[in-house]
Design an enzyme around this catalytic site. Structure first.
Site, PDB file in Angstrom:
ATOM      1  CG  ASP A  53     132.312 -31.120 126.134  1.00  0.00           C
ATOM      2  OD1 ASP A  53     132.577 -32.327 127.169  1.00  0.00           O
ATOM      3  OD2 ASP A  53     131.120 -32.133 125.516  1.00  0.00           O
ATOM      4  CE1 TYR A  58     127.863 -36.421 122.463  1.00  0.00           C
ATOM      5  CE2 TYR A  58     129.479 -34.725 122.834  1.00  0.00           C
ATOM      6  CZ  TYR A  58     128.475 -34.812 123.648  1.00  0.00           C
ATOM      7  OH  TYR A  58     128.515 -34.707 124.617  1.00  0.00           O
ATOM      8  CE  LYS A  82     130.482 -35.317 127.801  1.00  0.00           C
ATOM      9  NZ  LYS A  82     131.110 -34.439 126.424  1.00  0.00           N
TER      10      LYS A  82
END
Length: 332
Positions: A53, A58, A82
């Site tokens: 993931d 990030y 995402k």
């Protein structure tokens, strides 16, 4: 190692019950170099982990770049990323209070619109250098991120534009599963009426320390035909000996509860972290759990905890002492 695989909702995707979270690759909570992060990804793959993931947020693209560089050329992996935050170049020096260490020179901004999500998906593919993302989550339309006053509007935007974009990407076969990645249970519950979702990434909130969703969210997700992925099974560190709880300093009442859990685990010669790692997976709605190790050594320790046999008497003692609910599913 052989990991059990569990189906995601009604899709044909199957996740290894242990995955790798990509936030620490980009330097929150850790000081990983690019080389350190790449070793960690390959170590997870070599151990048999096949669910990975990541997110644009990030490290402002750094986690996606690192993840893609190592997964490229490998096979049999499942990748989630995402949407909801896009990145734009920034020329100023990094804010000294920024949570990310050595991020790429971008700054995030929220965009839950249909067009913004489509662009975000394309940008992620290019950062990853991959031709597919299997699961897309709408990132953080929650109160933890937006605050109590703004969250309802952000959630509504996500349920309009972002939701339509993800449904279109799934319809055309670009992605195989869609959902939300959030820090709270309520945004998931509120989203159920808006679409047929496949899976939700819930950071913490259903752990050995916290079980609030047990009688509410988890049965609703099961009835909906979706799955839950538990991120942060250690509640961002407090269940592995640190004093951080859900990204903040743990208050005294949390530390007291952790000590009580540890006391029962110690009586059975089981590390608290090993019990914490396995507990969420006993629930039938949970497909995988994805800790975020901060080094190759921490991943090695997680794999050791994973392989430990945990006696059933531990779980019954935790229930007898009312440290977990009587009706909570436990590993067998």
């Amino acid at each position: 190692m052989e990991f059990e695989k569990r189906r995601v909702g009604r899709t044909d995707l199957e996740l290894t019950t242990l995955g790798l979270g990509g936030a620490t690759l980009a330097g929150n909570l850790a000081h990983l170099t690019d080389a350190d992060s790449k070793i960690l990804i390959l170590q997870a793959y070599d151990a048999g982990i096949r669910y990975f993931d990541t997110a644009p947020f990030y490290g402002y693209g750094r986690s996606e770049r690192l993840m893609g560089d190592e997964l490229r050329g490998l096979d049999d992996w499942i990748l989630s990323s995402k949407v909801g935050r896009r990145l734009r170049p920034v020329k100023e020096a990094q804010d000294v209070n920024d949570a990310w260490r050595r991020p790429l020179p971008f700054e995030p901004y929220f965009d839950y619109s249909y067009d913004g999500v489509m662009r975000s998906y394309e940008d992620s593919l290019q950062r990853l250098g991959l031709n597919r993302i299997d699961i897309l989550y709408i990132h953080d339309p929650d109160t933890f991120t937006h605050g109590v006053d703004v969250q309802p509007e952000m959630h509504a935007r996500a349920m309009d534009g972002a939701r339509r974009a993800l449904e279109e990407l799934r319809r055309t076969g670009e992605v195989k599963a869609i959902g939300l990645g959030v820090n709270e249970a309520k945004p998931i519950a509120d989203a159920l009426e808006h679409a047929q979702w496949d899976c939700f990434l819930l950071a913490g909130r259903y752990t050995l320390l916290e079980q609030d969703p047990l009688d509410t969210l988890l049965p609703a997700v099961e009835a909906h035909g979706a799955s839950i992925v538990i991120g942060g099974p250690f509640n961002s560190g407090v269940l592995v000996g640190r004093e951080t709880w859900n990204y903040v300093d743990a208050p005294p009442e949390i530390m007291t509860r952790v000590k009580e859990l540890a006391r029962v685990c110690d009586a059975h010669n089981v590390p608290l972290a090993a019990a914490a790692l396995k507990f969420p997976l006993a629930h039938p709605a949970v497909a995988s759990t994805i800790p975020g190790p901060r080094s190759a050594e921490e991943l090695e320790q997680i794999l050791e905890w994973w392989q430990l046999e945990i006696p059933g008497s531990l779980w019954s003692d935790l229930k007898n002492e009312k440290l977990i609910p009587e009706n909570a599913p436990v590993p067998v």
